[in-house]
Motif scaffolding. Structure first.
Motif, PDB file in Angstrom:
ATOM      1  N   GLU A   1     -14.527  26.440  24.218  1.00 16.35           N
ATOM      2  CA  GLU A   1     -13.134  26.862  24.290  1.00 16.35           C
ATOM      3  C   GLU A   1     -12.225  25.706  24.697  1.00 16.35           C
ATOM      4  N   ALA A   2     -12.669  24.909  25.670  1.00 14.60           N
ATOM      5  CA  ALA A   2     -11.855  23.784  26.133  1.00 14.60           C
ATOM      6  C   ALA A   2     -11.702  22.723  25.033  1.00 14.60           C
ATOM      7  N   ILE A   3     -12.816  22.453  24.342  1.00 14.89           N
ATOM      8  CA  ILE A   3     -12.748  21.447  23.264  1.00 14.89           C
ATOM      9  C   ILE A   3     -11.882  21.953  22.116  1.00 14.89           C
ATOM     10  N   THR A   4     -11.984  23.253  21.829  1.00 16.58           N
ATOM     11  CA  THR A   4     -11.178  23.828  20.753  1.00 16.58           C
ATOM     12  C   THR A   4      -9.694  23.709  21.064  1.00 16.58           C
ATOM     13  N   ARG A   5      -9.320  23.817  22.336  1.00  7.54           N
ATOM     14  CA  ARG A   5      -7.904  23.646  22.701  1.00  7.54           C
ATOM     15  C   ARG A   5      -7.456  22.199  22.546  1.00  7.54           C
ATOM     16  N   GLU A   6      -8.357  21.229  22.706  1.00 10.73           N
ATOM     17  CA  GLU A   6      -7.969  19.817  22.655  1.00 10.73           C
ATOM     18  C   GLU A   6      -7.989  19.239  21.244  1.00 10.73           C
TER      19      GLU A   6
ATOM     20  N   LEU B   1     -12.608  10.492  19.006  1.00  8.26           N
ATOM     21  CA  LEU B   1     -12.275  11.131  20.286  1.00  8.26           C
ATOM     22  C   LEU B   1     -12.910  12.511  20.392  1.00  8.26           C
ATOM     23  N   VAL B   2     -12.898  13.262  19.293  1.00  2.36           N
ATOM     24  CA  VAL B   2     -13.565  14.571  19.298  1.00  2.36           C
ATOM     25  C   VAL B   2     -15.064  14.392  19.513  1.00  2.36           C
ATOM     26  N   GLN B   3     -15.634  13.317  18.945  1.00  6.77           N
ATOM     27  CA  GLN B   3     -17.054  13.041  19.142  1.00  6.77           C
ATOM     28  C   GLN B   3     -17.356  12.752  20.601  1.00  6.77           C
ATOM     29  N   ILE B   4     -16.434  12.064  21.289  1.00  4.81           N
ATOM     30  CA  ILE B   4     -16.620  11.800  22.720  1.00  4.81           C
ATOM     31  C   ILE B   4     -16.646  13.112  23.505  1.00  4.81           C
ATOM     32  N   LEU B   5     -15.712  14.019  23.150  1.00  6.34           N
ATOM     33  CA  LEU B   5     -15.691  15.311  23.830  1.00  6.34           C
ATOM     34  C   LEU B   5     -16.997  16.078  23.597  1.00  6.34           C
ATOM     35  N   ASP B   6     -17.513  16.062  22.357  1.00  6.74           N
ATOM     36  CA  ASP B   6     -18.770  16.748  22.061  1.00  6.74           C
ATOM     37  C   ASP B   6     -19.930  16.117  22.825  1.00  6.74           C
ATOM     38  N   GLU B   7     -19.956  14.795  22.880  1.00  8.74           N
ATOM     39  CA  GLU B   7     -21.046  14.122  23.597  1.00  8.74           C
ATOM     40  C   GLU B   7     -20.997  14.432  25.091  1.00  8.74           C
ATOM     41  N   GLN B   8     -19.809  14.376  25.663  1.00  7.32           N
ATOM     42  CA  GLN B   8     -19.690  14.646  27.094  1.00  7.32           C
ATOM     43  C   GLN B   8     -20.033  16.100  27.420  1.00  7.32           C
ATOM     44  N   SER B   9     -19.592  17.024  26.541  1.00 12.71           N
ATOM     45  CA  SER B   9     -19.930  18.424  26.779  1.00 12.71           C
ATOM     46  C   SER B   9     -21.435  18.653  26.662  1.00 12.71           C
ATOM     47  N   ALA B  10     -22.083  17.968  25.688  1.00 11.17           N
ATOM     48  CA  ALA B  10     -23.542  18.081  25.572  1.00 11.17           C
ATOM     49  C   ALA B  10     -24.229  17.512  26.805  1.00 11.17           C
ATOM     50  N   GLY B  11     -23.680  16.425  27.369  1.00 10.34           N
ATOM     51  CA  GLY B  11     -24.250  15.860  28.589  1.00 10.34           C
ATOM     52  C   GLY B  11     -24.118  16.810  29.770  1.00 10.34           C
TER      53      GLY B  11
END
Length: 441
Positions: free
Chosen positions: A335-340, A423-433
């Motif tokens: 949800e947070a990533i979808t907002r960003e 930048l979206v890839q960074i968000l996905d990587e950090q969320s996976a971490g």
């Protein structure tokens, strides 16, 4: 009584007869007098005619004598003319025999004088040394053999032109600049170009004047003139025209960038406005993404969560969640990533639209220009290409402007898409971490 009347009638008849007899005598007398007068006049005229006939006979004899004299003189002159022609032919043959190959030499000299005169008329050197063609023209038009002085003049003028063609000379001369005459320091580069006051000059043979060009070439050529004019020694670069003005005249007729844009008409201005708007918006988005990416990288190396970047806001959302369930945490991160993501991909579709519309507008300008061209052909025919030049220019220029706008916008769109995707890839990587760390606990 009857007797008396008869006597009276007899008297009247006798009286009338006597009167009539007198009138006829008078008429006869007058006729004789007139015949005598006319006879005298006729005798006088005959005498005059005889005298005139004798005079005409004398004149005829004199004319015949003069004619005979002129015939004798004509015969003598004809004989003398034939003799002179024979003598002239003899002298001409003698002259031709003695001259030998000199006739061909003089013919070559006249031809060289003609070629040199044609060059001198349009030569830039003639501005500094005028009135050099007079002796050469006299030599060309003369039917006599060239003299030694004329041959020496031909040689000197030819040598002077050759020598001056290899010189760079500065001299004072009156030039015409935009209709005004003024004295200026002219720099002549051989027989190719002349410059003064930072401008190229054109030589006019009709007025023997150096005239400033109505339109000067590009500034990169004019900048070389200032450097060259102020140089006292050594070598300096300068643009020269080896064709003696032909290439320069073609160069100044080439439209500049603003004239090219004006040829595009209203469609061209719309394409440029659309392109400028797209470029500015793309640069703005590129700056925003660069700042956002810098803040996200700082957030990755900082343990303190900040909400001024998408990664910080995603981390802040996970910290606010007290649930240890991985599935719940995954939903919170999604949800947070979808907002960003929309803020990171903002403007990409608009820039892509600009890149797609620009060539379509160029195609519209092409069609409009071709319509104008065919209208000119239908009205005036194909005899004058200049009448079709405006329509063809608009057709080509709008296509060129559309491509010039679309191609950079496509590169900018690709760059922005790559930045936002990174930048979206960074968000996905950090969320996976974050999920992996929670799952490990």
């Amino acid at each position: 009584m009857k007797l008396v009347i008869s006597l009276l009638l007899c008297y009247l008849v006798s009286t009338t007869t006597w009167a009539a007899s007198n009138d006829l005598d008078q008429l006869l007398h007058d006729v004789k007098q007139r015949q005598m007068v006319e006879r005298k006049i006729n005798h006088t005229r005959e005498a005059e005619f005889l005298a005139e006939k004798q005079n005409q006979q004398q004149l005829l004899q004199a004319a015949e004598a003069a004619l005979a004299k002129q015939k004798r003189l004509s015969g003598e002159l004809k004989t003398q003319l034939e003799s002179n022609e024979e003598l002239l032919a003899k002298f001409e043959a003698q002259l031709k025999e003695r001259s030998g190959e000199l006739g061909e030499l003089f013919g070559v000299a006249r031809q060289a004088a003609g070629d040199l005169t044609a060059n001198l008329i349009s030569s830039m050197v003639s501005a500094q040394y005028p009135d050099r063609t007079g002796p050469l023209i006299e030599m060309i038009e003369s039917k006599a053999l060239p003299t030694i002085d004329q041959l020496e003049t031909l040689w000197f003028t030819l040598q002077q032109e050759m020598t001056e063609s290899g010189k760079v000379v500065r001299f004072k001369h009156e030039i015409q600049v935009r209709g005004n005459r003024q004295e200026a320091d002219v720099t002549r580069i051989g027989a190719f170009n002349a410059v003064a006051n930072g401008e190229y000059l054109h030589y006019s043979p009709e007025t023997n004047m150096l005239t400033s060009l109505a339109r000067q070439p590009a500034s990169r050529y004019l900048d070389l003139i200032d450097t060259f004019s102020h140089a006292d020694s050594g070598s300096e670069p300068l643009g020269i025209d080896p064709t003696r003005g032909v290439m320069l005249s073609m160069l100044i007729q080439t439209p500049n960038s603003m004239e090219r844009i004006q040829q595009g008409g209203a469609v061209g201005y719309i394409i440029l406005a659309l392109g400028a708007l797209g470029f500015l918006y793309a640069i703005l988005r590129l700056v925003i993404l660069s700042i956002t990416g810098k803040k996200m990288h700082q957030q990755m190396h900082n343990e303190t969560v900040s909400d001024d970047n998408p990664l910080g806001r995603v981390l802040f959302a996970t910290e606010q969640s007290s649930s240890d369930d991985t599935a719940t945490l995954e939903l919170i991160l999604d949800e947070a990533i979808t907002r960003e993501v929309p803020s990171l991909e903002k403007g990409l579709s608009m820039i892509k639209l600009f890149a797609a519309v620009a060539p379509l507008l160029g195609l519209l300008g092409t069609v409009t220009g071709m319509i104008a061209t065919f209208q000119s052909i239908s009205l005036f025919g194909t005899g004058d290409p200049k009448l079709m030049a405006d329509g063809i220019s608009q057709a080509l220029v709008t296509t060129m402007l559309g491509l010039c706008v679309a191609i950079p916008l496509l590169f900018l769109h690709n760059l922005l898409a790559s930045r936002s995707k990174a930048l979206v890839q960074i968000l996905d990587e950090q969320s996976a971490g974050i999920l992996s760390r929670r799952a490990g606990k």
